[in-house]
Design a protein around this motif. Structure first.
Motif, PDB file in Angstrom:
ATOM      1  N   ALA A  66      20.442  57.632  74.266  1.00 55.62           N
ATOM      2  CA  ALA A  66      19.828  58.808  73.591  1.00 55.62           C
ATOM      3  C   ALA A  66      19.132  58.213  72.247  1.00 55.62           C
ATOM      4  O   ALA A  66      18.072  58.625  72.105  1.00 55.62           O
ATOM      5  N   ALA A  67      19.769  57.467  71.593  1.00 54.43           N
ATOM      6  CA  ALA A  67      19.338  56.844  70.352  1.00 54.43           C
ATOM      7  C   ALA A  67      18.129  55.952  70.541  1.00 54.43           C
ATOM      8  O   ALA A  67      17.154  56.040  69.862  1.00 54.43           O
ATOM      9  N   LEU A  68      18.022  55.209  71.456  1.00 58.20           N
ATOM     10  CA  LEU A  68      17.188  54.419  72.084  1.00 58.20           C
ATOM     11  C   LEU A  68      15.809  55.343  72.364  1.00 58.20           C
ATOM     12  O   LEU A  68      14.662  54.925  72.155  1.00 58.20           O
ATOM     13  N   TRP A  69      15.813  56.386  73.060  1.00 55.01           N
ATOM     14  CA  TRP A  69      14.783  57.256  73.385  1.00 55.01           C
ATOM     15  C   TRP A  69      14.170  57.707  72.126  1.00 55.01           C
ATOM     16  O   TRP A  69      13.056  57.970  71.936  1.00 55.01           O
ATOM     17  N   GLU A  70      15.018  57.953  70.926  1.00 56.16           N
ATOM     18  CA  GLU A  70      14.493  58.789  69.809  1.00 56.16           C
ATOM     19  C   GLU A  70      13.876  57.488  69.161  1.00 56.16           C
ATOM     20  O   GLU A  70      12.715  57.955  68.677  1.00 56.16           O
ATOM     21  N   THR A  71      14.199  56.273  68.987  1.00 57.09           N
ATOM     22  CA  THR A  71      13.538  55.232  68.478  1.00 57.09           C
ATOM     23  C   THR A  71      11.916  54.894  69.206  1.00 57.09           C
ATOM     24  O   THR A  71      11.252  54.083  68.688  1.00 57.09           O
ATOM     25  N   PRO A 119      17.290  69.260  70.503  1.00 58.06           N
ATOM     26  CA  PRO A 119      17.051  69.236  68.907  1.00 58.06           C
ATOM     27  C   PRO A 119      18.167  69.107  67.995  1.00 58.06           C
ATOM     28  O   PRO A 119      17.848  68.181  67.243  1.00 58.06           O
ATOM     29  N   GLU A 120      19.144  69.661  68.304  1.00 55.74           N
ATOM     30  CA  GLU A 120      20.345  69.203  67.622  1.00 55.74           C
ATOM     31  C   GLU A 120      20.839  67.898  67.786  1.00 55.74           C
ATOM     32  O   GLU A 120      21.373  67.400  66.543  1.00 55.74           O
ATOM     33  N   LEU A 150      21.613  62.292  65.282  1.00 54.52           N
ATOM     34  CA  LEU A 150      21.342  60.968  65.555  1.00 54.52           C
ATOM     35  C   LEU A 150      20.788  60.317  64.165  1.00 54.52           C
ATOM     36  O   LEU A 150      21.010  59.103  63.867  1.00 54.52           O
ATOM     37  N   GLY A 151      20.159  61.088  63.481  1.00 55.14           N
ATOM     38  CA  GLY A 151      19.766  60.663  62.231  1.00 55.14           C
ATOM     39  C   GLY A 151      20.648  61.005  60.828  1.00 55.14           C
ATOM     40  O   GLY A 151      20.162  60.886  59.746  1.00 55.14           O
ATOM     41  N   VAL A 192      35.292  60.072  70.025  1.00 57.84           N
ATOM     42  CA  VAL A 192      34.759  58.980  70.895  1.00 57.84           C
ATOM     43  C   VAL A 192      33.485  59.174  71.486  1.00 57.84           C
ATOM     44  O   VAL A 192      32.478  58.543  71.217  1.00 57.84           O
ATOM     45  N   ILE A 193      33.229  60.616  71.686  1.00 57.36           N
ATOM     46  CA  ILE A 193      31.903  60.918  72.255  1.00 57.36           C
ATOM     47  C   ILE A 193      30.985  61.265  71.137  1.00 57.36           C
ATOM     48  O   ILE A 193      29.772  60.841  70.948  1.00 57.36           O
ATOM     49  N   GLY A 194      31.396  61.870  70.025  1.00 57.36           N
ATOM     50  CA  GLY A 194      30.465  62.257  68.889  1.00 57.36           C
ATOM     51  C   GLY A 194      29.960  63.719  69.045  1.00 57.36           C
ATOM     52  O   GLY A 194      30.611  64.677  69.363  1.00 57.36           O
ATOM     53  N   TRP A 195      28.435  63.674  69.064  1.00 50.96           N
ATOM     54  CA  TRP A 195      27.965  64.926  69.106  1.00 50.96           C
ATOM     55  C   TRP A 195      27.991  65.476  70.601  1.00 50.96           C
ATOM     56  O   TRP A 195      27.783  64.801  71.488  1.00 50.96           O
TER      57      TRP A 195
END
Length: 500
Positions: free
Chosen positions: A87-92, A101-102, A107-108, A246-249
């Protein structure tokens, strides 16, 4: 499973099958639709499997034994971490519009940075799980986060079913010790270090009272609050500590989904156990949890709605515990139920409802004698939540129950259970917060908020509600100055009585 790596052998094929549901469930939380969820899940699954295979090859390709040491997380949390990384790669890479959106905001944030920052500042649960032997960590994760029955956990890990519960208790102790050691090793402030021993002592005993000064410190210190959740094995907070660390968001929402899947008999592990105990053959590839448009969502909500309907609303202890199990909404052990009507992949749950069910004015169907001619669940007969005929001053046609499941210094988890007198083809629920709370994430519904007014609308798979039936929305929110229960509940524009 589209675009996934090819299993190397039968054992890996079984592992793929067991892990895929979990990966897709979390990917669904991270995205805005089922097609995006499947793509995210597929990319993350491939990434995670490559990472696992590379680590195994680097270790000589040997299969670790029951007590072997490995730096990897167990497969499911490893793959869920890969979902977050993908998901972080998708964002970048400019595909962030396909993410929730949340999640994009998260992620930022500094919270996300902790998962990739200096190892000694990463979430304590993540560090503790990594420091365990992989089979022990897998046992802890399957039992606490995936919420699988002990027989299913024993089958997956090749354990003696009779001794699985005792071994789980030992593994919980190992996790606590690893977390305690990691907490001490963390570069703590002088204030935090002064409370470290007291925190260890208080969390060892379930009945120990937390001193007032320590309680104030935990309310303002994220790292010590995380340590308290990981060190206190009693009280039911361990699953949330593991999922969040472990998962985070979306950790709590994932936890909720997995528990519902098991309780409804739709998880892979629960389904496999049911097959072995006599469930008809050919149903092992049953529906899976997903977003609107997936058959799994329809089946889950059908089961939940039936269970809630059968329990007396606001009555005895069984009703009061309907949505509570270790701080999460659950559907507990239930008496034997009549067989559920079959659910068509393209049909609505309303098709299984009696056409003789009473219907609320403005809650779907044509007026007069022709009201039964339109198929129930059809969009042309659905209620319009903004129906101009709606008048909150009319007698209440529903009852709302608000339950605060969990609360922490700047956030909370809650559920709203609605019971409608009339059958519904769709629904919209509103309520008003008095202390400026904000709903940040919801499951089993879509949410919007304007000021203090929250509006929850039906998902595609749970629009239909039988007369006298109930439905539940779970959500996570934030608060600052207070967290009192909301007021002014309405269903499709009409007032509801409510309890908190």
């Amino acid at each position: 499973m589209p675009d996934l790596p090819t299993p190397q052998d039968a054992a890996e094929a079984t592992l793929f099958s067991e892990c895929w549901d979990a990966v897709l469930s979390y990917a669904d939380l991270c995205t805005g639709g089922s097609s995006d969820a499947r793509q995210l899940a597929s990319e993350a699954f491939s990434l995670g499997i490559r990472e696992a295979r590379t680590a195994e090859t680097g270790a000589g390709g040997k299969n670790p034994g029951r007590r072997a040491r490995t730096p990897l997380l167990p497969r499911i949390p490893l793959l869920l971490t890969a979902v977050r990384q993908t998901a972080a790669l998708w964002e970048t890479r400019g595909k962030g519009d396909r993410l929730d959106p949340e999640l994009r905001l998260w992620l930022g944030s500094d919270k996300a940075a902790r998962f990739t920052g200096p190892p000694l500042h990463r979430p304590l649960a993540l560090r503790g799980l990594r420091d365990m032997q992989e089979p022990d960590a897998a046992l802890l994760w399957l039992a606490e986060v995936e919420a699988l029955p002990s027989a299913s956990v024993a089958r997956r890990l090749g354990l003696d079913p009779q001794g699985a519960a005792e071994e789980l208790q030992q593994v919980r102790g190992v996790f606590r010790d690893r977390c305690h050691r990691n907490h001490i090793d963390t570069p703590l402030s002088e204030d935090c270090r002064s409370y470290a021993r007291l925190l260890d002592a208080v969390t060892r005993s379930p009945s120990a009272e937390v001193p007032e000064d320590l309680s104030r410190h935990l309310a303002g210190c994220v790292e010590c609050a995380e340590a308290a959740a990981c060190l206190r094995l009693g009280g039911g907070g361990l699953p949330a500590a593991l999922a969040g660390g472990v998962i985070g968001w979306g950790g709590l929402a994932y936890l909720e989904r997995r528990r519902r899947a098991v309780e409804s008999g739709l998880s892979r592990g629960a389904a496999d156990d049911a097959d072995e105990s006599g469930r008809p053959a050919g149903t092992e590839d049953g529906p899976r949890i997903g977003r609107a448009g997936l058959l799994a969502g329809a089946v889950v909500v059908s089961l939940l709605a039936l269970a809630v309907t059968l329990v007396p609303f606001g009555g005895d202890d069984e009703a009061d515990s309907l949505e509570q199990s270790a701080g999460r909404e659950t559907v507990g052990d239930q008496p034997s139920l009549d067989p559920l009507p079959s659910v068509s992949p393209t049909g609505s749950a309303a098709s299984a409802r009696s056409t003789a069910s009473p219907r609320a004015p403005g809650a779907g169907g044509a007026s007069g004698a022709d009201s039964d001619t339109a198929p129930q669940g059809d969009s042309s007969a659905s209620a319009e939540p903004d129906d101009p005929r709606a008048d909150p001053s009319e007698p209440a046609v529903c009852h709302a129950r608000y339950d605060l499941v969990n609360e922490w210094p700047d956030g909370f988890q809650a559920t709203v259970t609605m019971r409608s007198v009339y059958a519904l083809d769709t629904w919209q629920v509103t309520w008003k917060y008095l202390d400026g709370q904000r709903v940040t994430q919801m499951w089993d519904g879509t949410v919007g908020q304007s000021g203090s007014r929250v509006t929850a609308r039906a998902a595609d798979y749970n629009k239909s509600v039988a007369a006298g039936g109930s439905f539940v929305m779970g959500f996570i929110g934030s608060w600052q100055h207070g967290n009192s229960a909301p007021v002014e509940f309405t269903l499709n524009g009409r007032s509801c009585t409510h309890t908190s």
